[in-house]
Design an enzyme around this catalytic site. Sequence first.
Site, PDB file in Angstrom:
ATOM      1  N   LYS A  22       0.844  -1.205   0.000  1.00  0.00           N
ATOM      2  CA  LYS A  22       0.000   0.000   0.000  1.00  0.00           C
ATOM      3  C   LYS A  22       0.876   1.251   0.000  1.00  0.00           C
ATOM      4  CE  LYS A  22      -1.698   1.507   4.066  1.00  0.00           C
ATOM      5  NZ  LYS A  22      -1.385   2.903   4.403  1.00  0.00           N
ATOM      6  N   ASN A  23       1.910   1.248   0.838  1.00  0.00           N
ATOM      7  CA  ASN A  23       2.703   2.459   1.033  1.00  0.00           C
ATOM      8  C   ASN A  23       3.726   2.703  -0.060  1.00  0.00           C
ATOM      9  OD1 ASN A  23       1.145   2.898   3.220  1.00  0.00           O
ATOM     10  ND2 ASN A  23       2.728   2.469   4.744  1.00  0.00           N
ATOM     11  N   ARG A  93      -5.059  10.722   4.234  1.00  0.00           N
ATOM     12  CA  ARG A  93      -4.010  11.735   4.323  1.00  0.00           C
ATOM     13  C   ARG A  93      -3.017  11.622   3.179  1.00  0.00           C
ATOM     14  NH1 ARG A  93      -2.489  14.151   7.972  1.00  0.00           N
ATOM     15  NH2 ARG A  93      -0.323  13.802   7.409  1.00  0.00           N
ATOM     16  N   CYS A 117      -4.805  12.784  12.571  1.00  0.00           N
ATOM     17  CA  CYS A 117      -5.561  11.525  12.595  1.00  0.00           C
ATOM     18  C   CYS A 117      -5.350  10.928  13.981  1.00  0.00           C
ATOM     19  CB  CYS A 117      -5.085  10.583  11.492  1.00  0.00           C
ATOM     20  SG  CYS A 117      -3.501   9.867  11.834  1.00  0.00           S
ATOM     21  N   ARG A 122       0.360  14.896  12.685  1.00  0.00           N
ATOM     22  CA  ARG A 122       0.849  14.601  11.319  1.00  0.00           C
ATOM     23  C   ARG A 122       0.884  15.847  10.433  1.00  0.00           C
ATOM     24  NH1 ARG A 122      -1.361   8.936   9.427  1.00  0.00           N
ATOM     25  NH2 ARG A 122       0.553   8.999   8.199  1.00  0.00           N
ATOM     26  N   PRO A 123       1.671  16.818  10.831  1.00  0.00           N
ATOM     27  CA  PRO A 123       1.770  18.047  10.027  1.00  0.00           C
ATOM     28  C   PRO A 123       2.391  17.783   8.657  1.00  0.00           C
ATOM     29  CG  PRO A 123       3.473  17.983  11.697  1.00  0.00           C
ATOM     30  CD  PRO A 123       2.575  16.819  11.971  1.00  0.00           C
ATOM     31  N   VAL A 124       2.264  18.748   7.777  1.00  0.00           N
ATOM     32  CA  VAL A 124       2.873  18.643   6.433  1.00  0.00           C
ATOM     33  C   VAL A 124       3.793  19.839   6.183  1.00  0.00           C
ATOM     34  CG1 VAL A 124       1.077  17.186   5.425  1.00  0.00           C
ATOM     35  CG2 VAL A 124       0.804  19.694   5.400  1.00  0.00           C
ATOM     36  N   ASP A 125       4.250  20.460   7.267  1.00  0.00           N
ATOM     37  CA  ASP A 125       5.098  21.649   7.129  1.00  0.00           C
ATOM     38  C   ASP A 125       6.357  21.390   6.312  1.00  0.00           C
ATOM     39  OD1 ASP A 125       5.676  19.985   9.444  1.00  0.00           O
ATOM     40  OD2 ASP A 125       7.228  21.429   9.934  1.00  0.00           O
ATOM     41  N   LEU A 126       6.910  20.178   6.420  1.00  0.00           N
ATOM     42  CA  LEU A 126       8.160  19.900   5.678  1.00  0.00           C
ATOM     43  C   LEU A 126       7.881  19.680   4.194  1.00  0.00           C
ATOM     44  CD1 LEU A 126       9.878  17.597   8.326  1.00  0.00           C
ATOM     45  CD2 LEU A 126      10.256  20.046   7.914  1.00  0.00           C
ATOM     46  N   ASP A 307       5.054   1.044  12.009  1.00  0.00           N
ATOM     47  CA  ASP A 307       3.854   0.345  11.536  1.00  0.00           C
ATOM     48  C   ASP A 307       3.781  -1.092  12.032  1.00  0.00           C
ATOM     49  OD1 ASP A 307       3.691   1.950   8.253  1.00  0.00           O
ATOM     50  OD2 ASP A 307       3.201   2.631  10.268  1.00  0.00           O
ATOM     51  N   ARG A 399      -8.523  -0.498   5.035  1.00  0.00           N
ATOM     52  CA  ARG A 399      -7.669   0.485   4.349  1.00  0.00           C
ATOM     53  C   ARG A 399      -6.306  -0.123   4.010  1.00  0.00           C
ATOM     54  NH1 ARG A 399      -7.242   6.101   7.253  1.00  0.00           N
ATOM     55  NH2 ARG A 399      -5.910   6.274   5.435  1.00  0.00           N
TER      56      ARG A 399
HETATM   57  C1  EPZ Z   1       4.129   7.195   6.100  1.00  0.00           C
HETATM   58  O1  EPZ Z   1       3.322   8.213   6.671  1.00  0.00           O
HETATM   59  C2  EPZ Z   1       3.262   5.947   6.067  1.00  0.00           C
HETATM   60  N1  EPZ Z   1       2.091   6.187   5.214  1.00  0.00           N
HETATM   61  C3  EPZ Z   1       2.816   5.577   7.480  1.00  0.00           C
HETATM   62  O2  EPZ Z   1       2.083   4.366   7.406  1.00  0.00           O
HETATM   63  C4  EPZ Z   1       4.058   5.344   8.327  1.00  0.00           C
HETATM   64  O3  EPZ Z   1       3.659   5.070   9.671  1.00  0.00           O
HETATM   65  C5  EPZ Z   1       4.957   6.596   8.291  1.00  0.00           C
HETATM   66  O4  EPZ Z   1       5.274   6.923   6.925  1.00  0.00           O
HETATM   67  C6  EPZ Z   1       6.260   6.387   9.055  1.00  0.00           C
HETATM   68  O5  EPZ Z   1       6.956   5.297   8.521  1.00  0.00           O
HETATM   69  C7  EPZ Z   1       2.227   6.063   3.879  1.00  0.00           C
HETATM   70  O6  EPZ Z   1       3.296   5.784   3.363  1.00  0.00           O
HETATM   71  C8  EPZ Z   1       0.989   6.280   3.060  1.00  0.00           C
HETATM   72  P1  EPZ Z   1       6.104  10.707   8.038  1.00  0.00           P
HETATM   73  P2  EPZ Z   1       3.834   9.754   6.634  1.00  0.00           P
HETATM   74  O7  EPZ Z   1       5.925  11.947   7.234  1.00  0.00           O
HETATM   75  O8  EPZ Z   1       4.580   9.995   5.377  1.00  0.00           O
HETATM   76  C9  EPZ Z   1       6.504  14.181  11.227  1.00  0.00           C
HETATM   77  C10 EPZ Z   1       0.283   2.949   7.755  1.00  0.00           C
HETATM   78  O9  EPZ Z   1      -0.068   2.407   8.812  1.00  0.00           O
HETATM   79  N2  EPZ Z   1       6.323  15.129  10.100  1.00  0.00           N
HETATM   80  O10 EPZ Z   1       7.318   9.859   7.798  1.00  0.00           O
HETATM   81  O11 EPZ Z   1       2.670  10.633   6.924  1.00  0.00           O
HETATM   82  C11 EPZ Z   1       5.232  13.400  11.555  1.00  0.00           C
HETATM   83  O12 EPZ Z   1       4.406  14.142  12.415  1.00  0.00           O
HETATM   84  C12 EPZ Z   1       0.699   4.391   7.761  1.00  0.00           C
HETATM   85  O13 EPZ Z   1       0.387   2.365   6.654  1.00  0.00           O
HETATM   86  C13 EPZ Z   1       6.460  16.493  10.339  1.00  0.00           C
HETATM   87  O14 EPZ Z   1       6.714  16.927  11.467  1.00  0.00           O
HETATM   88  O15 EPZ Z   1       4.822   9.770   7.861  1.00  0.00           O
HETATM   89  C14 EPZ Z   1       5.752  12.147  12.209  1.00  0.00           C
HETATM   90  O16 EPZ Z   1       5.979  12.410  13.580  1.00  0.00           O
HETATM   91  C15 EPZ Z   1       0.418   5.052   9.092  1.00  0.00           C
HETATM   92  N3  EPZ Z   1       6.291  17.367   9.310  1.00  0.00           N
HETATM   93  C16 EPZ Z   1       7.103  11.916  11.515  1.00  0.00           C
HETATM   94  O17 EPZ Z   1       7.425  13.153  10.853  1.00  0.00           O
HETATM   95  C17 EPZ Z   1       6.016  16.939   8.036  1.00  0.00           C
HETATM   96  O18 EPZ Z   1       5.894  17.796   7.127  1.00  0.00           O
HETATM   97  C18 EPZ Z   1       7.072  10.810  10.473  1.00  0.00           C
HETATM   98  O19 EPZ Z   1       5.993  11.084   9.593  1.00  0.00           O
HETATM   99  C19 EPZ Z   1       5.884  15.545   7.818  1.00  0.00           C
HETATM  100  C20 EPZ Z   1       6.053  14.660   8.861  1.00  0.00           C
END
Ligand code: EPZ
Length: 420
Positions: A22-23, A93, A117, A122-126, A307, A399
Amino acid sequence: MDSLIIHGGTRLDGALRASGSKNAALPILAATLLTEESCALQRVPLLKDITTMMTLLSSLGATVLRNKEGAVVVESGPVQVCKAPYDLVKTMRASILVLGPLLARYGLAEVSFPGGCAIGSRPVDLHIRVLEAMGADVQVEEGYIVARAPDGLVGVDFTFDTVTVGGTENAVMAASLARGTSVLRNVAREPEIIDLVEFLRSMGAQIVGEGTDTLTVHGVAALQGATYSVMPDRIEAGTYLVAAAATRGRVRVEGIAPEILGVVCDKLRQTGACITEGEDWIALDMQGNRPRAVDVVTEPYPGFPTDMQAQFTALNTIAEGTSRVTETVFENRLMQAHEMKRMGAEILIDGDSAQITGRPSLQGAPVMASDLRASASLVIAGLVASGETRIDRIYHIDRGYENIEGNLQCLGADIRRIST
Ligand code: EPZ
């Protein structure tokens, strides 16, 4: 809404084939927006999140279908709309992953601001910061992220403050069509990132460094269509391996190279599991023994995957000994513990950690799923509990797991889905 009814106590025994990841499939589907030409994707799993992404691409004007061989074919020609609507983004998301491709290809992207969620804010600032560094003007207008780059994007040397899978994916997709070279540092190293890069490379992208903490992307003027087979789902495979270990059973997962499971196999060996491996399969056999408790600390890849944390929490509730599970990636990803305590689990939550004392068994109970992997951990708890466990809100499971009750029934579990 559907529920799962489980009567626990059966040792899992059998084999199954890993689905497509999925990911990996989600960013690869988003990446098809980078070309007008047709892309054919094999081994795309039949999941709710995939359907949502396919619907999103269609809403942008792409032609998306699953052909009779099961491949997903996307023709995203010049899309008519560069807007990912709220009603789709709020259900998934990962819709944020169309931001980079739309901006790179059309100079405009509007994506509903994804809310938090259950597992965290889960911010998207980066995601936004790296696109701004590439020359985009990004505003938040009426709940939408509106990104503009009428003159196109420019290559950048950018370091992520936090390792982010989605942020890395948006950045590498956007950089593929930017003018000049981008050096992206402190990027995610997950196998799903490698899969996305290999797909982009098959479209003509010029990228090196996947699997390391630095990606170098030489932007090109255009990308071509491609045919690609998505990698297997390591989290789905890991979930079934943990379920077999928790039930003292044995399972063989086919269609997956063991090395992408990385530390998960090492952790399973620590429980006392006998693990054997082939080129594209992995087998676990508990030989009827109760698993030993194992400590877990989640980290970005190649560390222990967040995960897989909830699944090991479930195993530890019935393992021999005490254990500590620490979640360092998300701020609220121990919620399954509260539901497991209703099944008799001995768990003390202390900030980002759970202190678990293994019990010989759990008692079945009605429980409620809260997020995808927590739901999977409640299934594991139900498989080892005495009596009946009923799991409500299992749309969370649908999902990320293809036909979970069918697969578990093939492994001997007493599990069925009911509609309520
Ligand atoms: C991906 O989510 C996966 N989803 C998640 O799987 C997985 O848990 C996660 O990566 C970590 O491995 C998909 O690939 C669709 P991140 P993602 O950005 O990209 C912080 C599942 O169960 N962050 O690596 O959203 C964030 O808050 C799902 O299949 C910022 O601060 O995760 C978190 O603490 C759940 N700013 C950390 O980084 C940002 O702009 C890691 O999040 C982005 C992220």
